[in-house]
Design a protein around this motif. Structure first.
Motif, short mmCIF file in Angstrom:
data_model
loop_
_atom_site.label_atom_id
_atom_site.label_comp_id
_atom_site.label_asym_id
_atom_site.label_seq_id
_atom_site.Cartn_x
_atom_site.Cartn_y
_atom_site.Cartn_z
N MET A 95 0.84 -1.20 0.00
CA MET A 95 0.00 0.00 0.00
C MET A 95 0.88 1.26 0.00
SD MET A 95 -3.35 -0.61 0.00
CE MET A 95 -4.10 0.80 0.83
N ALA A 96 1.94 1.26 0.80
CA ALA A 96 2.83 2.43 0.86
C ALA A 96 3.50 2.66 -0.49
CB ALA A 96 3.88 2.23 1.95
N ALA A 97 3.98 1.59 -1.10
CA ALA A 97 4.64 1.72 -2.40
C ALA A 97 3.69 2.28 -3.44
CB ALA A 97 5.20 0.36 -2.85
N GLU A 98 2.45 1.78 -3.46
CA GLU A 98 1.46 2.28 -4.42
C GLU A 98 1.12 3.74 -4.16
OE1 GLU A 98 -1.11 2.08 -7.71
OE2 GLU A 98 0.45 0.71 -7.04
N ALA A 99 0.94 4.11 -2.89
CA ALA A 99 0.63 5.50 -2.56
C ALA A 99 1.77 6.43 -2.98
CB ALA A 99 0.35 5.64 -1.06
N MET A 100 2.99 5.97 -2.80
CA MET A 100 4.13 6.79 -3.23
C MET A 100 4.20 6.88 -4.75
SD MET A 100 6.91 5.64 -0.34
CE MET A 100 8.28 6.45 -1.14
N ARG A 101 3.91 5.79 -5.45
CA ARG A 101 3.89 5.83 -6.92
C ARG A 101 2.85 6.82 -7.44
NH1 ARG A 101 5.36 0.42 -6.74
NH2 ARG A 101 3.26 -0.38 -6.55
N LEU A 102 1.73 6.90 -6.74
CA LEU A 102 0.67 7.83 -7.13
C LEU A 102 0.92 9.24 -6.60
CD1 LEU A 102 -2.45 5.54 -6.64
CD2 LEU A 102 -1.43 6.28 -8.80
N GLN A 103 2.05 9.44 -5.96
CA GLN A 103 2.47 10.74 -5.42
C GLN A 103 1.45 11.33 -4.45
OE1 GLN A 103 3.45 13.05 -8.93
NE2 GLN A 103 5.38 11.97 -9.18
N MET A 104 0.92 10.46 -3.59
CA MET A 104 0.00 10.91 -2.56
C MET A 104 0.79 11.61 -1.46
SD MET A 104 -2.65 7.69 -2.52
CE MET A 104 -4.11 8.60 -2.02
N ASP A 105 0.13 12.47 -0.69
CA ASP A 105 0.83 13.20 0.37
C ASP A 105 1.19 12.26 1.53
OD1 ASP A 105 -1.39 12.97 2.11
OD2 ASP A 105 -2.13 14.96 1.61
N SER A 106 1.98 12.77 2.46
CA SER A 106 2.51 11.92 3.53
C SER A 106 1.41 11.37 4.44
CB SER A 106 3.56 12.66 4.35
OG SER A 106 3.00 13.79 4.98
N SER A 107 0.34 12.13 4.68
CA SER A 107 -0.76 11.62 5.51
C SER A 107 -1.43 10.43 4.83
CB SER A 107 -1.80 12.71 5.77
OG SER A 107 -1.24 13.73 6.55
N ALA A 108 -1.58 10.50 3.52
CA ALA A 108 -2.19 9.40 2.77
C ALA A 108 -1.29 8.17 2.78
CB ALA A 108 -2.51 9.82 1.35
N VAL A 109 0.02 8.37 2.65
CA VAL A 109 0.95 7.23 2.69
C VAL A 109 0.91 6.59 4.07
CG1 VAL A 109 3.35 6.49 2.46
CG2 VAL A 109 2.44 8.20 0.88
N MET A 110 0.88 7.41 5.11
CA MET A 110 0.79 6.86 6.46
C MET A 110 -0.54 6.11 6.66
SD MET A 110 3.59 7.53 8.09
CE MET A 110 3.39 7.69 9.83
N ALA A 111 -1.62 6.63 6.13
CA ALA A 111 -2.92 5.94 6.22
C ALA A 111 -2.86 4.62 5.46
CB ALA A 111 -4.04 6.82 5.68
N VAL A 128 -10.97 8.10 -8.70
CA VAL A 128 -9.77 7.27 -8.61
C VAL A 128 -8.95 7.45 -9.89
CG1 VAL A 128 -8.99 4.87 -8.56
CG2 VAL A 128 -10.83 5.62 -7.06
N PRO A 129 -7.63 7.55 -9.79
CA PRO A 129 -6.80 7.66 -11.00
C PRO A 129 -7.03 6.47 -11.94
CG PRO A 129 -5.48 8.04 -9.03
CD PRO A 129 -6.83 7.58 -8.57
N SER A 130 -7.07 6.74 -13.24
CA SER A 130 -7.41 5.68 -14.20
C SER A 130 -6.44 4.50 -14.19
CB SER A 130 -7.57 6.26 -15.61
OG SER A 130 -6.39 6.88 -16.02
N PRO A 131 -5.12 4.68 -13.97
CA PRO A 131 -4.26 3.48 -13.91
C PRO A 131 -4.66 2.52 -12.79
CG PRO A 131 -2.91 5.44 -14.17
CD PRO A 131 -4.32 5.91 -13.90
N LEU A 132 -5.10 3.06 -11.67
CA LEU A 132 -5.54 2.20 -10.56
C LEU A 132 -6.87 1.51 -10.91
CD1 LEU A 132 -5.06 1.13 -7.72
CD2 LEU A 132 -6.17 3.20 -6.84
N ARG A 133 -7.76 2.24 -11.55
CA ARG A 133 -9.03 1.65 -11.98
C ARG A 133 -8.77 0.53 -13.00
NH1 ARG A 133 -13.58 4.22 -11.36
NH2 ARG A 133 -12.62 6.27 -11.51
N GLU A 134 -7.82 0.74 -13.91
CA GLU A 134 -7.47 -0.30 -14.90
C GLU A 134 -6.88 -1.52 -14.21
OE1 GLU A 134 -4.91 1.80 -17.61
OE2 GLU A 134 -6.54 3.10 -18.26
N ARG A 135 -6.04 -1.31 -13.20
CA ARG A 135 -5.48 -2.44 -12.46
C ARG A 135 -6.57 -3.21 -11.74
NH1 ARG A 135 -1.84 -0.56 -8.67
NH2 ARG A 135 -0.71 0.28 -10.42
N ALA A 136 -7.55 -2.50 -11.19
CA ALA A 136 -8.67 -3.16 -10.52
C ALA A 136 -9.43 -4.04 -11.51
CB ALA A 136 -9.60 -2.12 -9.90
N THR A 137 -9.62 -3.56 -12.73
CA THR A 137 -10.29 -4.36 -13.75
C THR A 137 -9.49 -5.60 -14.09
OG1 THR A 137 -11.35 -2.39 -14.67
CG2 THR A 137 -11.21 -4.32 -16.12
#
Length: 187
Positions: free
Chosen positions: A39-55, A156-165
């Motif tokens: 989850m942390a790696a994915e959040a960092m790849r999506l350039q989410m802020d630090s609170s989101a990475v911690m969550a 949701v960003p489209s690359p994540l939606r595509e991965r979900a599919t």
């Protein structure tokens, strides 16, 4: 992936707390620490802020360990605790996963901001991948949940939606493969 020191500390907390795991959902063998890293790696790849990475790292601790949101707030801050609270289903149903209502939960998440929607879909993708690998009999339920969650979250960003599919399609094939394997076609 090399994580910054603040995320390493949160990952260490997740690993330690996972030893105290008191819920067996979605599986008694669910690897909380590995899931936190993914989850942390994915959040960092999506350039989410630090609170989101911690969550992303700490969200399952409220669900699966004795840790409370108040404890997470003291450790990771108010914004992280708020994100976790928004993405966490009603913990009363976790003792009996059959009571979990994915439609109500998805409707709740669809009303949340893009950060929470992204974190939740990331969580579903990671969890579905684990369940599909370890328990093909549960694959269909997770495939249906994953698809309904992905379709209901417009921000949701489209690359994540595509991965979900892709994961949803893979889960569907896993169930089919299990059914085919029941038949012995050997001569």
């Amino acid at each position: 992936m090399q994580f910054p020191i603040r995320y390493q500390a949160a990952l260490a907390l997740a690993e330690h707390a996972s030893l105290l795991k008191n819920r067996q959902w979605p599986s008694p063998f669910f690897p909380v620490h590995h899931h936190a890293e993914q989850m942390a790696a994915e959040a960092m790849r999506l350039q989410m802020d630090s609170s989101a990475v911690m969550a992303a790292i700490l969200h399952d601790l409220v669900l699966m360990t004795p840790m409370t949101l108040d404890e997470i707030e003291r450790i990771a801050g108010h914004e992280t605790a708020d994100l976790i609270q928004s993405m966490t289903p009603d913990t009363r149903v976790l003792g009996n996963p059959d009571q979990f209502d994915v439609i109500d939960y998805t409707a709740h998440i669809a009303r949340c901001n893009a950060t929470i929607q992204t974190l939740v879909l990331m969580d579903w993708v990671q969890t579905a991948s684990f369940v599909g690998t370890t328990s093909p009999t549960q694959a269909l339920a997770f495939q249906l949940h994953l698809q309904s969650v992905a379709q209901a979250l417009p921000e949701v960003p489209s690359p994540l939606r595509e991965r979900a599919t892709l994961i949803g399609n893979w889960l569907e094939r896993r169930l089919y493969e299990k059914k085919v394997a029941q038949y012995n076609f050997a001569p």
